[in-house]
Design a protein around this motif. Structure first.
Motif, PDB file in Angstrom:
ATOM      1  N   SER A   1      42.797  51.437  36.802  1.00 34.97           N
ATOM      2  CA  SER A   1      42.628  51.258  38.246  1.00 34.97           C
ATOM      3  C   SER A   1      41.764  52.357  38.856  1.00 34.97           C
ATOM      4  O   SER A   1      41.132  52.154  39.895  1.00 34.97           O
ATOM      5  CB  SER A   1      43.995  51.228  38.941  1.00 34.97           C
ATOM      6  N   THR A   2      41.732  53.521  38.205  1.00 33.90           N
ATOM      7  CA  THR A   2      40.923  54.642  38.701  1.00 33.90           C
ATOM      8  C   THR A   2      39.468  54.523  38.252  1.00 33.90           C
ATOM      9  O   THR A   2      38.539  54.665  39.055  1.00 33.90           O
ATOM     10  CB  THR A   2      41.510  55.980  38.200  1.00 33.90           C
ATOM     11  N   GLU A   3      39.266  54.239  36.965  1.00 31.45           N
ATOM     12  CA  GLU A   3      37.907  54.216  36.411  1.00 31.45           C
ATOM     13  C   GLU A   3      37.191  52.894  36.677  1.00 31.45           C
ATOM     14  O   GLU A   3      35.964  52.861  36.794  1.00 31.45           O
ATOM     15  CB  GLU A   3      37.971  54.494  34.908  1.00 31.45           C
ATOM     16  N   ARG A   4      37.914  51.787  36.723  1.00 31.66           N
ATOM     17  CA  ARG A   4      37.361  50.457  37.018  1.00 31.66           C
ATOM     18  C   ARG A   4      36.171  50.107  36.123  1.00 31.66           C
ATOM     19  O   ARG A   4      35.111  49.684  36.590  1.00 31.66           O
ATOM     20  CB  ARG A   4      36.951  50.354  38.488  1.00 31.66           C
ATOM     21  N   ASN A   5      36.369  50.291  34.842  1.00 33.17           N
ATOM     22  CA  ASN A   5      35.334  49.904  33.892  1.00 33.17           C
ATOM     23  C   ASN A   5      35.345  48.388  33.692  1.00 33.17           C
ATOM     24  O   ASN A   5      36.186  47.676  34.241  1.00 33.17           O
ATOM     25  CB  ASN A   5      35.556  50.623  32.554  1.00 33.17           C
ATOM     26  N   ARG A   6      34.435  47.913  32.873  1.00 36.64           N
ATOM     27  CA  ARG A   6      34.292  46.476  32.644  1.00 36.64           C
ATOM     28  C   ARG A   6      35.626  45.853  32.203  1.00 36.64           C
ATOM     29  O   ARG A   6      36.336  46.407  31.370  1.00 36.64           O
ATOM     30  CB  ARG A   6      33.229  46.251  31.567  1.00 36.64           C
ATOM     31  N   ASN A   7      35.962  44.713  32.791  1.00 37.72           N
ATOM     32  CA  ASN A   7      37.180  43.947  32.477  1.00 37.72           C
ATOM     33  C   ASN A   7      38.475  44.674  32.859  1.00 37.72           C
ATOM     34  O   ASN A   7      39.548  44.341  32.359  1.00 37.72           O
ATOM     35  CB  ASN A   7      37.240  43.578  30.987  1.00 37.72           C
ATOM     36  N   TYR A   8      38.383  45.652  33.756  1.00 31.30           N
ATOM     37  CA  TYR A   8      39.583  46.432  34.084  1.00 31.30           C
ATOM     38  C   TYR A   8      40.666  45.571  34.734  1.00 31.30           C
ATOM     39  O   TYR A   8      41.866  45.804  34.525  1.00 31.30           O
ATOM     40  CB  TYR A   8      39.222  47.616  34.994  1.00 31.30           C
ATOM     41  N   ARG A   9      40.276  44.562  35.505  1.00 30.63           N
ATOM     42  CA  ARG A   9      41.284  43.714  36.150  1.00 30.63           C
ATOM     43  C   ARG A   9      42.114  42.961  35.107  1.00 30.63           C
ATOM     44  O   ARG A   9      43.347  42.915  35.194  1.00 30.63           O
ATOM     45  CB  ARG A   9      40.620  42.712  37.094  1.00 30.63           C
ATOM     46  N   ALA A  10      41.437  42.371  34.128  1.00 30.77           N
ATOM     47  CA  ALA A  10      42.142  41.627  33.080  1.00 30.77           C
ATOM     48  C   ALA A  10      43.061  42.549  32.281  1.00 30.77           C
ATOM     49  O   ALA A  10      44.184  42.173  31.925  1.00 30.77           O
ATOM     50  CB  ALA A  10      41.134  40.952  32.154  1.00 30.77           C
ATOM     51  N   ILE A  11      42.582  43.772  32.031  1.00 27.37           N
ATOM     52  CA  ILE A  11      43.393  44.728  31.264  1.00 27.37           C
ATOM     53  C   ILE A  11      44.635  45.131  32.056  1.00 27.37           C
ATOM     54  O   ILE A  11      45.742  45.214  31.506  1.00 27.37           O
ATOM     55  CB  ILE A  11      42.548  45.966  30.888  1.00 27.37           C
ATOM     56  N   ILE A  12      44.476  45.356  33.366  1.00 30.73           N
ATOM     57  CA  ILE A  12      45.631  45.708  34.207  1.00 30.73           C
ATOM     58  C   ILE A  12      46.656  44.581  34.214  1.00 30.73           C
ATOM     59  O   ILE A  12      47.867  44.816  34.074  1.00 30.73           O
ATOM     60  CB  ILE A  12      45.176  46.046  35.644  1.00 30.73           C
ATOM     61  N   LEU A  13      46.197  43.337  34.359  1.00 29.02           N
ATOM     62  CA  LEU A  13      47.122  42.198  34.370  1.00 29.02           C
ATOM     63  C   LEU A  13      47.837  42.063  33.025  1.00 29.02           C
ATOM     64  O   LEU A  13      49.036  41.759  32.975  1.00 29.02           O
ATOM     65  CB  LEU A  13      46.365  40.912  34.702  1.00 29.02           C
ATOM     66  N   PHE A  14      47.108  42.310  31.948  1.00 27.56           N
ATOM     67  CA  PHE A  14      47.722  42.259  30.620  1.00 27.56           C
ATOM     68  C   PHE A  14      48.789  43.346  30.480  1.00 27.56           C
ATOM     69  O   PHE A  14      49.889  43.104  29.973  1.00 27.56           O
ATOM     70  CB  PHE A  14      46.645  42.430  29.542  1.00 27.56           C
ATOM     71  N   GLN A  15      48.467  44.552  30.952  1.00 27.14           N
ATOM     72  CA  GLN A  15      49.420  45.665  30.856  1.00 27.14           C
ATOM     73  C   GLN A  15      50.655  45.409  31.728  1.00 27.14           C
ATOM     74  O   GLN A  15      51.782  45.733  31.337  1.00 27.14           O
ATOM     75  CB  GLN A  15      48.741  46.977  31.281  1.00 27.14           C
ATOM     76  N   LEU A  16      50.452  44.816  32.904  1.00 30.99           N
ATOM     77  CA  LEU A  16      51.591  44.471  33.760  1.00 30.99           C
ATOM     78  C   LEU A  16      52.488  43.439  33.084  1.00 30.99           C
ATOM     79  O   LEU A  16      53.717  43.509  33.177  1.00 30.99           O
ATOM     80  CB  LEU A  16      51.098  43.934  35.109  1.00 30.99           C
ATOM     81  N   SER A  17      51.869  42.477  32.409  1.00 28.73           N
ATOM     82  CA  SER A  17      52.644  41.482  31.660  1.00 28.73           C
ATOM     83  C   SER A  17      53.492  42.166  30.591  1.00 28.73           C
ATOM     84  O   SER A  17      54.677  41.860  30.421  1.00 28.73           O
ATOM     85  CB  SER A  17      51.711  40.462  31.000  1.00 28.73           C
ATOM     86  N   HIS A  18      52.871  43.106  29.877  1.00 26.72           N
ATOM     87  CA  HIS A  18      53.575  43.864  28.833  1.00 26.72           C
ATOM     88  C   HIS A  18      54.758  44.625  29.436  1.00 26.72           C
ATOM     89  O   HIS A  18      55.868  44.632  28.881  1.00 26.72           O
ATOM     90  CB  HIS A  18      52.586  44.828  28.168  1.00 26.72           C
ATOM     91  N   LEU A  19      54.524  45.244  30.596  1.00 27.93           N
ATOM     92  CA  LEU A  19      55.570  46.016  31.265  1.00 27.93           C
ATOM     93  C   LEU A  19      56.757  45.130  31.651  1.00 27.93           C
ATOM     94  O   LEU A  19      57.921  45.464  31.384  1.00 27.93           O
ATOM     95  CB  LEU A  19      54.983  46.684  32.512  1.00 27.93           C
ATOM     96  N   LEU A  20      56.479  43.984  32.255  1.00 27.71           N
ATOM     97  CA  LEU A  20      57.555  43.102  32.708  1.00 27.71           C
ATOM     98  C   LEU A  20      58.258  42.413  31.537  1.00 27.71           C
ATOM     99  O   LEU A  20      59.458  42.137  31.601  1.00 27.71           O
ATOM    100  CB  LEU A  20      57.004  42.075  33.698  1.00 27.71           C
TER     101      LEU A  20
END
Length: 291
Positions: free
Chosen positions: A137-156
């Protein structure tokens, strides 16, 4: 009690990640509030308690909180160990739909518990996930949105797998919940007035002794001490925003009858005097301006 407006860096991706740390005085000015967004909070270090809806949850390292849409909540400190470090992830419910299909039985967020405690092995995994989300969320590199959503899925998904009941929570009765909400709301609005336990007991129609007992039992902090901390937190905000204002005026603005009492309380809670804190704020402003 107020609705909090969450400023998202990107309207097209309504999610914000914050890592914060500090003592209770940094958070005491935040009133009981709610917002339509979903909020996850994870405690890296420190403690205290958290009021969500009608329940008080104790906090310690490894606690994860899930605050759902429009649920009333606020942080309650542990004065014996007032420092806390945590990460907060706030996102729109519509964002949840993008990754909820990955969850077991496609469970809605409303069915999740409010609080989770993890084993040491799980804590290691959870903290790696959270640090990855913060970095993306800080660096916002390529595909960062998809990676964040994937990580949130992993967390939940990890939360879903965690079936350990949170036994030390305090579920309030309807009457107790009403009393606590009323007291928090009144102190948020009238902290600078002449307030006594006797007066507050009349507000909620309880005896002074029982009100003191109930507040301490639920929050872990004495009512008078909570009010004192609230006043000092508000004084720090004034010193930050209006460093030119006289300290004796500030002491009156936040409810103190005399300057010496204010100075003693401020130094006991923060470890330095109001004038020292003002000098620190002025110095920081100069550094920012010069930069």
């Amino acid at each position: 009690m107020s609705r909090q407006i969450i400023p998202f860096p990107e309207k097209s991706f309504p999610l914000v990640v914050r890592e914060v740390s500090g003592e209770f005085s940094e958070f005491a000015a935040i009133a009981t509030h709610f917002h339509p967004e979903i909020e996850l909070q994870y405690i890296f270090a420190g403690g205290g308690k958290y009021y969500i809806k009608n329940t008080i949850y104790p906090l310690k390292k490894g606690t994860l909180l899930i605050i759902k849409s429009n649920e009333i909540h606020r942080y309650v400190p542990n004065l014996k160990s007032p420092w806390i470090r945590k990460i907060s992830i706030i996102f729109s419910p519509r964002l949840f739909k993008h990754f909820s299909s990955y969850l077991r039985n496609n469970i809605p967020i409303s069915k999740f518990r409010h609080s989770f405690l993890f084993s040491q092995e799980e804590i290691t995994v959870i903290e790696i996930i959270l640090k990855n989300i913060l970095r993306e969320s800080t660096e916002r590199n390529r595909n960062y949105r998809a990676i964040i959503l994937f990580q949130l899925s992993h967390l939940l998904l990890t939360c879903q797998r965690n079936e350990l009941p949170f036994r030390s929570k305090i579920v309030l009765s309807e009457k107790q919940d009403k009393v606590i909400k009323t007291i928090f709301s009144y102190l948020d609005s009238h902290f600078n007035s002449k307030i006594t336990v006797n007066y507050l007991s009349n507000v909620v129609n309880l005896s002074p002794n029982y009100l003191s007992y109930l507040f301490k039992k639920i929050t872990g902090i004495r009512l008078k001490e909570y009010l004192l901390q609230k006043r000092i937190a508000e004084a720090k905000i004034i010193l930050e925003k209006e460093p030119q204002k006289k300290i004796i005026e500030i002491s009156g603005d936040v409810g103190f009858d005399d300057l010496s009492s204010f100075n003693r309380a401020f130094k006991r809670i923060n470890g330095f005097s109001p004038s020292q804190y003002r000098s620190f704020c002025i110095l920081n402003r100069r550094k920012i301006r010069d930069f």
